[in-house]
Write a protein that holds these residues in place. Structure first.
Motif, mmCIF file in Angstrom:
data_model
loop_
_atom_site.group_PDB
_atom_site.id
_atom_site.type_symbol
_atom_site.label_atom_id
_atom_site.label_comp_id
_atom_site.label_asym_id
_atom_site.label_seq_id
_atom_site.Cartn_x
_atom_site.Cartn_y
_atom_site.Cartn_z
ATOM 1 N N ASP A 79 0.820 -1.209 0.000
ATOM 2 C CA ASP A 79 0.000 0.000 0.000
ATOM 3 C C ASP A 79 0.854 1.258 0.000
ATOM 4 N N GLN A 80 1.886 1.294 0.831
ATOM 5 C CA GLN A 80 2.778 2.445 0.871
ATOM 6 C C GLN A 80 4.146 2.020 1.385
ATOM 7 N N ALA A 81 5.161 2.781 0.983
ATOM 8 C CA ALA A 81 6.534 2.502 1.384
ATOM 9 C C ALA A 81 7.112 3.733 2.064
ATOM 10 N N VAL A 82 7.992 3.498 3.011
ATOM 11 C CA VAL A 82 8.702 4.579 3.703
ATOM 12 C C VAL A 82 10.193 4.325 3.543
ATOM 13 N N LEU A 83 10.876 5.256 2.879
ATOM 14 C CA LEU A 83 12.319 5.131 2.674
ATOM 15 C C LEU A 83 13.046 5.735 3.869
ATOM 16 N N VAL A 84 14.071 5.024 4.355
ATOM 17 C CA VAL A 84 14.872 5.505 5.483
ATOM 18 C C VAL A 84 16.350 5.395 5.129
ATOM 19 N N SER A 85 17.210 5.727 6.085
ATOM 20 C CA SER A 85 18.625 5.918 5.781
ATOM 21 C C SER A 85 19.445 4.641 5.639
ATOM 22 N N SER A 86 18.948 3.508 6.106
ATOM 23 C CA SER A 86 19.698 2.247 5.996
ATOM 24 C C SER A 86 18.751 1.076 6.219
ATOM 25 N N GLY A 87 19.223 -0.110 5.877
ATOM 26 C CA GLY A 87 18.430 -1.304 6.130
ATOM 27 C C GLY A 87 18.229 -1.542 7.613
ATOM 28 N N GLN A 88 19.255 -1.250 8.406
ATOM 29 C CA GLN A 88 19.127 -1.406 9.856
ATOM 30 C C GLN A 88 18.079 -0.462 10.407
ATOM 31 N N ALA A 89 18.010 0.761 9.865
ATOM 32 C CA ALA A 89 16.978 1.710 10.279
ATOM 33 C C ALA A 89 15.598 1.204 9.901
ATOM 34 N N ALA A 90 15.485 0.544 8.752
ATOM 35 C CA ALA A 90 14.194 0.014 8.324
ATOM 36 C C ALA A 90 13.685 -1.041 9.304
ATOM 37 N N VAL A 91 14.563 -1.952 9.718
ATOM 38 C CA VAL A 91 14.173 -2.981 10.683
ATOM 39 C C VAL A 91 13.775 -2.336 12.012
ATOM 40 N N THR A 92 14.578 -1.390 12.477
ATOM 41 C CA THR A 92 14.313 -0.731 13.759
ATOM 42 C C THR A 92 12.983 0.003 13.741
ATOM 43 N N VAL A 93 12.739 0.775 12.703
ATOM 44 C CA VAL A 93 11.484 1.532 12.606
ATOM 45 C C VAL A 93 10.286 0.590 12.524
ATOM 46 N N ALA A 94 10.409 -0.470 11.730
ATOM 47 C CA ALA A 94 9.295 -1.408 11.592
ATOM 48 C C ALA A 94 8.936 -2.051 12.926
ATOM 49 N N LEU A 95 9.945 -2.485 13.690
ATOM 50 C CA LEU A 95 9.672 -3.145 14.965
ATOM 51 C C LEU A 95 9.178 -2.163 16.019
ATOM 52 N N LEU A 96 9.727 -0.936 16.039
ATOM 53 C CA LEU A 96 9.275 0.046 17.024
ATOM 54 C C LEU A 96 7.878 0.568 16.703
ATOM 55 N N ALA A 97 7.431 0.396 15.481
ATOM 56 C CA ALA A 97 6.058 0.766 15.138
ATOM 57 C C ALA A 97 5.059 -0.238 15.690
ATOM 58 N N LEU A 98 5.554 -1.412 16.065
ATOM 59 C CA LEU A 98 4.679 -2.478 16.531
ATOM 60 C C LEU A 98 4.829 -2.772 18.019
ATOM 61 N N ALA A 99 6.050 -2.704 18.530
ATOM 62 C CA ALA A 99 6.308 -3.144 19.907
ATOM 63 C C ALA A 99 6.869 -2.028 20.763
ATOM 64 N N GLY A 100 6.550 -2.104 22.057
ATOM 65 C CA GLY A 100 7.068 -1.151 23.033
ATOM 66 C C GLY A 100 7.381 -1.856 24.333
ATOM 67 N N ALA A 101 7.616 -1.093 25.382
ATOM 68 C CA ALA A 101 7.994 -1.649 26.677
ATOM 69 C C ALA A 101 6.981 -2.690 27.145
ATOM 70 N N GLY A 102 7.491 -3.847 27.550
ATOM 71 C CA GLY A 102 6.635 -4.927 28.028
ATOM 72 C C GLY A 102 6.144 -5.854 26.942
ATOM 73 N N ASP A 103 6.462 -5.544 25.684
ATOM 74 C CA ASP A 103 5.992 -6.369 24.574
ATOM 75 C C ASP A 103 7.013 -7.438 24.204
ATOM 76 N N HIS A 104 6.618 -8.270 23.237
ATOM 77 C CA HIS A 104 7.378 -9.478 22.904
ATOM 78 C C HIS A 104 7.307 -9.696 21.399
#
Length: 436
Positions: A78-103
């Protein structure tokens, strides 16, 4: 009324020539600017209120947007978000889903940078990880808890070349309202589009095959636009609850696009891994030849893998395009256009044999990278997998004599000739103990 005096030198060196004639270039223009001007106060208010138009490159840029639209189309998202590196892409994707206390539940066969992110960084934010074998569907299912917020895996494992059964694992996640996030760097959208098989989010290191030339860094997150608030809202309150000012939730404002909108509007711009418009331009240029390169690289890789498998110096070749690979049938189902170009070879002579080959190649480049138009080689035990225990390395298919190849677009005869001369004089040793 006094005549308008010509501006001074310092003024002219800043402003002269800024009002250029309009033009319509065929190539994507490079908007190499930190910010954009507003026509009036209402335009700036609209931008900050609804996100319309462009205000600051960290939150949006026409060059970047052009590449995002192309990648969303190629991935079937549906949509793509370009970021500065592949590592940033993984980090942003996971932080969009999980937070403190999550798994999160993660395949144990992943890039070491992602593994370190989970074990060293996200754990400090209160996000816990359970690692499972990629192929063990029961392990994925059994690891789910009420706090699980995501599944994460790679389409082809590094280094064993195992194939991710995207449809089966995403189906398990859907039963519980858990999205599957897939790192598809090795396969690219030309070989495999995980969203078509049920994945919710796809990430890439755009530095690799997408750019192709090894000159720039970049990453991308592609969302499927299928967020189901009824099925998944209980796991993602930040998407379904009102915002901190009491305004509408992301689900109310964006519906099925809520997860992608949250990535774009909240996580990526606030953590700040904005891509350079120049890098975005070069990634976009690379994408224009993606299918041609990957097709050639896959053909070359298969030829190299078959040639190496027949060599007496070689203990095993872990390439899913070979009939001898345990995931060959699964690969044939998912990878109908080719099996990619990154794989490992384990030499009978152990570490010294690997050292000899890495230091003897002439055409093939010894470096930390993959997906380049040039053929590359690396020794995983002493580099990418050095932070793992011996047992963990062996489960990943990494032994002292293992080398990783990323095959390029060179003439196949030249690649084979380089490997043949590099194998001359390989130190003899006892057979490696290799557990399949």
């Amino acid at each position: 009324m006094a005549a308008y005096a010509e501006p001074g030198f310092s003024t002219r060196q800043v402003h002269a020539g800024s009002a250029t004639a309009p033009a319509t270039p065929r190539a994507t223009p490079i908007y190499l600017t930190a910010g954009f001007t507003f026509g009036d106060l209402d335009a700036s208010a609209a931008h900050f209120g609804t996100g319309s138009g462009f205000g600051y490159t960290r939150t949006g840029n026409p060059t970047v947007q052009a590449v995002e639209e192309r990648l969303a189309s190629l991935e079937g998202g549906d949509q793509a978000v370009l970021v500065s590196s592949g590592q940033a892409a993984v980090t942003v994707a996971l932080l969009a889903l999980a937070g403190a206390g999550d798994h999160v539940i993660v395949s144990e066969h992943i890039y070491e940078g992602t593994r370190g992110l989970l074990l060293d960084n996200l754990v400090r934010l209160g996000i816990e990880t359970t690692f499972v074998d990629t192929s063990d569907l029961d392990a994925w299912r059994d690891a789910i808890t009420p706090r699980t917020r995501a599944f994460f895996a790679e389409t082809l494992s590094n280094a064993r070349n195992d194939v991710l059964d995207v449809a089966a694992i995403s189906a398990i996640g859907r039963e519980h309202g858990i999205p599957l996030v897939v790192d598809s760097t090795f396969t690219t959208p030309y070989l495999l589009r995980p969203i078509e098989h049920g994945a919710a989010v796809v990430v890439h290191s755009a530095s690799k095959f997408l750019a192709g030339q090894g000159a720039v860094l970049g990453g991308v997150i592609v969302d499927d636009g299928r967020f189901d608030a009824a099925a998944s809202g209980h796991r993602f309150p930040h998407l379904v609850q009102t915002d901190r000012l009491g305004g509408a939730s992301f689900a109310e404002k964006h519906g099925a696009r809520a997860r992608g909108a949250y990535i774009r509007e909240s996580v990526a711009p606030r953590f700040g891994p904005a891509p350079s418009p120049l890098n975005a331009f070069l990634i976009g240029q690379g994408i224009e030849t993606l299918s041609l390169r990957v097709e050639r690289q896959s053909q070359n890789a298969l030829a190299v893998a078959r040639w190496l498998e027949a060599r007496p110096e070689v203990e095993r070749v872990d390439y899913v395009g070979l009939e001898s690979h345990p995931h060959f049938a699964l690969g044939q189902r998912y990878l109908t256009r080719g099996s990619g170009s990154v794989f490992t070879v384990t030499l009978r002579g152990g570490l010294e044999a690997a050292r000899h080959v890495v230091q003897s190649v002439r055409l093939i480049t010894h470096m930390t990278h993959l997906g380049d138009v040039r053929s590359l080689v690396l020794h995983p035990q002493s580099t990418s997998h050095s932070a793992r225990t011996v047992e963990e390395r062996e489960r990943a298919g990494v032994f002292p004599g293992t080398i990783r190849l990323s095959i390029g677009i060179e003439d196949i005869a030249d690649i084979l000739a380089d490997l043949e001369q590099a194998l001359v004089g390989v130190p003899a040793a006892e057979r490696e103990t290799v557990v399949l």
